[in-house]
Write a protein that holds these residues in place. Structure first.
Motif, short mmCIF file in Angstrom:
data_model
loop_
_atom_site.label_atom_id
_atom_site.label_comp_id
_atom_site.label_asym_id
_atom_site.label_seq_id
_atom_site.Cartn_x
_atom_site.Cartn_y
_atom_site.Cartn_z
N PRO A 141 -15.62 -0.93 3.06
CA PRO A 141 -15.86 -2.37 2.95
C PRO A 141 -16.48 -2.90 4.24
CG PRO A 141 -13.63 -1.81 2.27
CD PRO A 141 -14.20 -0.58 2.89
N ALA A 142 -17.40 -3.85 4.11
CA ALA A 142 -18.10 -4.39 5.28
C ALA A 142 -17.22 -5.39 6.02
CB ALA A 142 -19.41 -5.03 4.85
N ILE A 143 -16.14 -4.87 6.55
CA ILE A 143 -15.20 -5.65 7.36
C ILE A 143 -15.22 -5.00 8.74
CG2 ILE A 143 -12.82 -6.44 7.63
CD1 ILE A 143 -12.49 -6.00 4.58
N ASN A 144 -15.75 -5.69 9.73
CA ASN A 144 -16.02 -5.10 11.03
C ASN A 144 -14.75 -4.78 11.81
OD1 ASN A 144 -18.76 -5.17 10.53
ND2 ASN A 144 -19.26 -6.24 12.41
N PRO A 145 -14.89 -3.95 12.86
CA PRO A 145 -13.69 -3.45 13.57
C PRO A 145 -12.79 -4.53 14.16
CG PRO A 145 -15.57 -2.08 14.10
CD PRO A 145 -16.11 -3.23 13.29
N VAL A 146 -13.36 -5.56 14.79
CA VAL A 146 -12.50 -6.58 15.41
C VAL A 146 -11.72 -7.37 14.36
CG1 VAL A 146 -12.45 -8.67 16.82
CG2 VAL A 146 -13.80 -6.70 17.56
N PRO A 147 -12.35 -7.86 13.28
CA PRO A 147 -11.54 -8.51 12.24
C PRO A 147 -10.47 -7.59 11.65
CG PRO A 147 -13.83 -9.10 11.96
CD PRO A 147 -13.80 -8.05 13.02
N ARG A 148 -10.79 -6.31 11.48
CA ARG A 148 -9.75 -5.38 11.01
C ARG A 148 -8.58 -5.33 11.98
NH1 ARG A 148 -11.81 -0.45 7.51
NH2 ARG A 148 -13.72 -1.30 6.61
N SER A 161 0.84 -1.19 0.00
CA SER A 161 0.00 0.00 0.00
C SER A 161 0.88 1.24 0.00
CB SER A 161 -0.92 0.01 1.22
OG SER A 161 -0.20 0.41 2.38
N GLU A 162 0.24 2.39 -0.15
CA GLU A 162 0.99 3.65 -0.12
C GLU A 162 1.25 4.12 1.30
OE1 GLU A 162 -1.11 6.45 -2.49
OE2 GLU A 162 -0.74 5.38 -4.38
N GLY A 163 0.75 3.39 2.28
CA GLY A 163 0.99 3.75 3.67
C GLY A 163 -0.03 3.13 4.59
N GLY A 164 0.42 2.31 5.56
CA GLY A 164 -0.47 1.69 6.51
C GLY A 164 -1.24 0.51 5.93
N VAL A 165 -2.14 -0.02 6.74
CA VAL A 165 -2.97 -1.14 6.31
C VAL A 165 -4.28 -0.60 5.74
CG1 VAL A 165 -4.16 -3.25 7.02
CG2 VAL A 165 -1.96 -2.66 8.06
N ARG A 166 -4.59 -0.98 4.50
CA ARG A 166 -5.82 -0.58 3.84
C ARG A 166 -6.65 -1.82 3.56
NH1 ARG A 166 -5.54 0.78 -1.00
NH2 ARG A 166 -7.41 2.08 -1.02
N PHE A 167 -7.98 -1.66 3.62
CA PHE A 167 -8.89 -2.77 3.38
C PHE A 167 -9.72 -2.50 2.13
CE2 PHE A 167 -8.01 -2.95 7.90
CZ PHE A 167 -7.71 -4.30 8.07
N VAL A 168 -9.88 -3.54 1.32
CA VAL A 168 -10.66 -3.46 0.08
C VAL A 168 -11.63 -4.62 0.06
CG1 VAL A 168 -10.56 -3.54 -2.44
CG2 VAL A 168 -8.76 -2.33 -1.14
N ALA A 169 -12.87 -4.36 -0.36
CA ALA A 169 -13.86 -5.42 -0.52
C ALA A 169 -13.70 -6.04 -1.90
CB ALA A 169 -15.27 -4.86 -0.36
N GLY A 170 -13.36 -7.32 -1.93
CA GLY A 170 -13.29 -8.04 -3.18
C GLY A 170 -14.61 -8.69 -3.53
N ASP A 171 -14.58 -9.62 -4.44
CA ASP A 171 -15.79 -10.31 -4.89
C ASP A 171 -16.49 -10.98 -3.71
OD1 ASP A 171 -17.65 -11.62 -6.63
OD2 ASP A 171 -16.44 -13.44 -6.46
N GLY A 172 -17.78 -10.70 -3.55
CA GLY A 172 -18.58 -11.35 -2.52
C GLY A 172 -18.54 -10.72 -1.15
N VAL A 173 -17.80 -9.63 -1.00
CA VAL A 173 -17.78 -8.87 0.26
C VAL A 173 -18.45 -7.53 0.01
CG1 VAL A 173 -16.34 -7.75 2.01
CG2 VAL A 173 -15.76 -10.04 1.18
N GLY A 174 -19.36 -7.14 0.89
CA GLY A 174 -20.18 -5.97 0.64
C GLY A 174 -19.54 -4.65 1.05
N HIS A 175 -20.26 -3.58 0.71
CA HIS A 175 -19.92 -2.23 1.14
C HIS A 175 -21.08 -1.69 1.99
CE1 HIS A 175 -16.92 -2.31 -2.13
NE2 HIS A 175 -16.29 -1.40 -1.42
N VAL A 176 -20.75 -0.82 2.92
CA VAL A 176 -21.75 -0.20 3.78
C VAL A 176 -22.35 0.99 3.04
CG1 VAL A 176 -22.13 1.00 5.96
CG2 VAL A 176 -20.56 -0.95 5.86
N THR A 177 -23.69 1.02 2.96
CA THR A 177 -24.36 2.12 2.26
C THR A 177 -25.30 2.91 3.16
OG1 THR A 177 -26.25 0.77 1.54
CG2 THR A 177 -24.29 0.78 0.11
N LYS A 178 -25.49 2.48 4.41
CA LYS A 178 -26.37 3.19 5.34
C LYS A 178 -25.66 3.43 6.66
CE LYS A 178 -30.80 1.39 3.60
NZ LYS A 178 -32.05 0.68 3.98
N ALA A 179 -26.05 4.52 7.32
CA ALA A 179 -25.47 4.84 8.63
C ALA A 179 -26.03 3.90 9.69
CB ALA A 179 -25.80 6.29 9.00
#
Length: 349
Positions: free
Chosen positions: A119-126, A92-110
């Protein structure tokens, strides 16, 4: 077809998608930096457990490597059991970055623990993945600058069988888990274990027991009251199964604690708090609290973010009234509403 666990034996635990993604990340990064994939990989879970995972997939190319772990949900009838969880790593260009690949969702609502657009990767797994990246980087004398792309082939189809679309998670599954461990979800077996916990507490002369909805609320309530382990009832979603048994086998005091969502459902009269069997009525919540602006909220967490601790106090009070009706006069009851960080937001007694 849903797998039916054999209730005549101990139910086997499994591993969350977050644990699988963490193991896949560690294996892929080891290959990227060492030049070879390990046959298996060991990770450390939030409570100190160190499971070992076998690789089910591996691939690499210039500047990247990916590994996959087949999710084993144990005896839990989990929709993601058998799914392949893949992590691809690259610089990466700096630090750990997370990307949603095939079959992993994105958050669209608050109202979810991850911000809109993420990406819909929750805080503890991150946090688990970041910890493994940092440990490997330190061992190799490298900077922990890594992009992690998590994929679950077929995840979009599996997500249609979950509450993700209603919650505003689009395009696939969430990477979940607060402990890394999947507890087998058998209603009969789980409720029986709650009953046995009550029996043990009564036999030990424990005057104060606590039922909580999850690991975070359990730790907070136990710390708040200084309760021993055998006073903690693994209530989960089954508040009804717990209080009905306590009505027939009372103890002097009961504390019920949980997050704002499940405690709101309890406050509204639900006794099974699982998302498939009860939902928050936001119009009713807005009416009882006197705040019309929360009628259109997506989650109880969003409502709490808008209204703050007064809403948590309101929910705690109404949940207390429901419990008093259910438990009976021999047991004194109090309630605790807890946020995702384990902080107490509201109490009623």
């Amino acid at each position: 077809m849903t797998r039916k666990p054999d209730l005549d034996r101990d139910l086997r635990r499994g591993w969350t998608t977050g644990a699988c993604a963490t193991a896949a990340t560690k294996a892929a990064l080891s290959a990227l930096w060492d030049g070879a994939f390990p046959r298996e990989v060991q990770i450390t879970l939030p409570k100190g457990e160190t499971p070992v995972f076998a690789l089910a997939h591996q691939a690499s190319g210039p500047g990247w490597a990916e590994a996959g772990i087949t999710k084993d949900a144990g005896d839990d009838p989990d929709v993601t059991h058998g799914a392949l969880v893949i992590a691809r790593v690259a610089a990466s260009e700096g630090g750990v970055r997370f990307v949603a690949g095939d079959g992993v969702g994105h958050v669209t609502k608050a109202g979810l623990p991850i911000g809109v657009g993420e990406p819909a990767i929750n805080p503890v797994p991150r946090a688990m993945m970041v910890a493994e990246v940092e440990a490997l980087a330190a061992a190799h004398g490298l900077a922990p600058d890594v992009t992690i792309t998590v994929s679950i082939p077929g995840g979009a189809e599996l997500a249609a069988k979950t509450w993700n679309p209603r919650l505003g998670i689009k395009g696939g599954l969430s990477i979940l888990g607060t402990t890394g461990v999947v507890r087998p979800f058998s209603c009969a077996a789980w409720i029986a274990s709650i009953h046995r916990g009550i029996d043990v507490a009564r036999a030990e002369g424990v005057a104060h027991v606590a039922g909580t909805t999850g690991a975070t609320s359990e730790a907070t309530v136990q710390r708040l009251y200084g309760l021993p382990d055998h006073a903690m009832l693994d209530m989960g979603d089954f508040v009804g199964g717990m209080v009905k048994y306590l009505r027939r086998h009372p103890v002097p005091r009961l504390t019920v604690g949980g997050g704002i969502g499940k405690m709101t459902k309890l406050a509204q009269g639900a006794v099974d708090l699982h998302s498939k069997r009860s939902q928050v009525d936001f119009a009713a919540l807005a009416d009882s609290f006197g705040a019309a602006e929360i009628a259109g909220c997506n989650t109880a967490l969003e409502a709490l973010e808008r209204c703050g601790p007064p809403l948590a106090e309101h929910v705690a009070t109404r949940a207390l009234a429901q419990l008093r009706r259910l438990v009976g006069p021999e047991t004194e009851v109090d309630t605790v509403v807890i946020d995702r960080a384990g902080q107490i937001m509201g109490r009623a007694s």
